[in-house]
Enzyme design. Structure first.
Site, PDB file in Angstrom:
ATOM      1  CG  HIS A  34      66.792 -25.559  72.566  1.00  0.00           C
ATOM      2  ND1 HIS A  34      66.505 -26.779  73.118  1.00  0.00           N
ATOM      3  CD2 HIS A  34      65.797 -24.726  72.962  1.00  0.00           C
ATOM      4  CE1 HIS A  34      65.371 -26.693  73.811  1.00  0.00           C
ATOM      5  NE2 HIS A  34      64.917 -25.455  73.742  1.00  0.00           N
ATOM      6  CB  THR A  35      73.308 -22.685  71.363  1.00  0.00           C
ATOM      7  OG1 THR A  35      73.106 -21.994  72.585  1.00  0.00           O
ATOM      8  CG2 THR A  35      72.602 -21.952  70.254  1.00  0.00           C
ATOM      9  N   GLY A 120      59.218 -25.292  87.318  1.00  0.00           N
ATOM     10  CA  GLY A 120      58.667 -25.393  85.969  1.00  0.00           C
ATOM     11  C   GLY A 120      58.541 -24.061  85.253  1.00  0.00           C
ATOM     12  CB  ALA A 121      59.251 -20.642  86.129  1.00  0.00           C
ATOM     13  N   GLY A 122      61.143 -22.525  83.844  1.00  0.00           N
ATOM     14  CA  GLY A 122      62.237 -22.364  82.886  1.00  0.00           C
ATOM     15  C   GLY A 122      63.408 -21.599  83.474  1.00  0.00           C
ATOM     16  CB  SER A 125      63.637 -25.044  90.163  1.00  0.00           C
ATOM     17  OG  SER A 125      62.908 -25.876  89.285  1.00  0.00           O
ATOM     18  CB  SER A 126      65.966 -29.486  88.106  1.00  0.00           C
ATOM     19  OG  SER A 126      66.001 -28.958  86.826  1.00  0.00           O
ATOM     20  CG  ASP A 170      69.663 -25.047  82.575  1.00  0.00           C
ATOM     21  OD1 ASP A 170      69.956 -24.155  81.750  1.00  0.00           O
ATOM     22  OD2 ASP A 170      68.655 -25.758  82.483  1.00  0.00           O
TER      23      ASP A 170
END
Ligand code: GLA
Length: 385
Positions: A34-35, A120-122, A125-126, A170
């Site tokens: 979250h940086t 949804g594993a963090g 994937s998106s 990401d």
């Protein structure tokens, strides 16, 4: 999934044709959570798992797309204003539109795609899906956008077509990844460095809680807003300074707005300022080869994400507790939070015992077998010959 299998499905769906194969990976992040949207540093690397797509321009304005994993098919016009409804196709639709905005003459195409990044594993994937199409469509339609523009096209897709106001980590990791290397990215200047990551005697292992995280519509956007509120309050106190994000703020600045901001916003900003310091501490420790210190900082990040940023959940906290109990060097939630994986820095000799213990304990408590994923740092977006 093997590219031959993908080509076979493509041929079955589209009258025996073949297309070009592209791949883009998911990512891990060693530290710096979250940086990114706060203008700070992140420390990601691409993983072996990713998304693969076969794409072939079809000479029309229609996109015909099939997701093998979800077994769903959709068609839409490439310049349509609304686009498809199903989320997995919205990523493809959004990226195509973003490339068009950046001057690439994307026309209709046929595609099938599949992946092995757990959803949804963090592990992003998106972003893997966005980067795969950003790279592939740019290549096939004669575009000349840079890798950075591909990153931004993916991020804009999240913002405009998915509703998640994510940072750039990401998509950056997926597009720029390199085998065996982590990357230290300054999200404000966008400068980055490849860092060889060969921690002798340690391994990185993910434990997937199998609690599905969904960032769109989640409190993720609220967290970002809290950070922006605090940065604006500090800017209001200091018209002489340029405060774009919390990156530009000090602990003293935070203290000075304690009475004007909500307690919740202050708590979120406290995490972010702490995380800024931790990323720098980890950089120093990596240079010295001090993995014990890296691990210590990872636990501190977990505590901050859980208590101050409140993006953990019971299951992730439990995985963290078990890691600590087993003597794992470092462990924390990875990625946006609200479910997904923990990332663990584990001594080689402890690996088997940890995997056994964490699997058994989690099964006993939640009646789910957590997925163990050994991290192998792989390459970023590419064409597969
Ligand atoms: C998600 C977002 C990223 C980043 C992380 C948290 O993965 O997509 O931009 O904010 O959460 O570090």
């Amino acid at each position: 999934m093997k590219k031959e299998v993908l080509q076979q499905v493509f041929a079955d769906k589209f009258a025996g044709q073949t297309g070009t194969v592209y791949a883009s990976p998911g990512r891990i992040n060693l530290i710096g959570e979250h940086t990114d949207y706060n203008g700070g540093f992140v420390f990601p690397g691409a993983v072996e798992q990713g998304i693969m797509a076969v794409i072939r321009p079809n000479g029309t304005d229609t996109v015909r797309a099939y997701s093998i994993d979800l077994d769903v098919y959709a068609e839409w016009q490439v310049r349509d204003e609304k686009g498809p409804e199903s989320t997995c196709f919205r990523f493809v639709y959004g990226v195509a539109r973003e490339l068009i905005e950046r001057g690439v003459e994307v026309g209709g195409f046929d595609t099938v795609f599949a992946g092995d990044v757990p959803l949804g594993a963090g592990m992003s994937s998106s972003a893997a899906l966005e980067s795969c199409f950003a790279y592939g469509l740019n290549d096939l339609f004669g575009g000349s956008v840079s890798r950075w523009e591909m990153v931004l096209a993916g991020q804009a897709t999240e913002h405009k077509y998915i509703g998640c106001n994510c940072g750039i980590m990401d998509q950056f990791a997926s597009v720029f990844g390199k085998e065996g290397k982590l990357m230290r990215l300054d999200c404000r200047s966008r400068e980055f460095e490849y860092f060889p990551f060969e921690p002798k005697g340690y391994r990185l292992v993910l434990v997937n809680s199998c609690v599905k995280h969904e960032l769109a519509g989640s409190p993720y956007n609220d967290r970002r807003r809290s950070c922006e509120n605090v940065a604006s309050a500090i800017q209001a106190l200091h018209p002489d300074r340029k405060i774009e994000t919390l990156r530009d703020c000090t602990w003293e600045d935070l203290e000075a707005v304690k009475s004007t901001c909500s307690a919740e916003d202050i708590q979120r900003a406290t995490f972010v300022l702490g995380e800024k310091d931790r990323v720098l501490a980890v950089c120093d420790a990596l240079v010295k080869g001090d993995y014990e210190e890296v691990g210590r900082q990872m636990y501190l990040t977990h505590n901050g994400l859980s208590r101050d940023y409140e993006v953990s959940c019971e299951e992730l906290d439990y995985l963290n507790d078990i890691a600590k109990e087993c003597g794992v060097t470092g462990s924390r939630i990875m990625g946006g939070g609200f479910g997904g994986c923990t990332i663990n820095l584990v001594k080689d000799e402890l690996y088997d015992a940890f995997v056994k213990r964490v699997t058994e304990a989690y099964e006993a408590k939640y009646k789910i077998t957590p997925k163990i994923i050994d991290v192998v740092i792989g390459d970023g977006s590419r064409k597969i010959d």
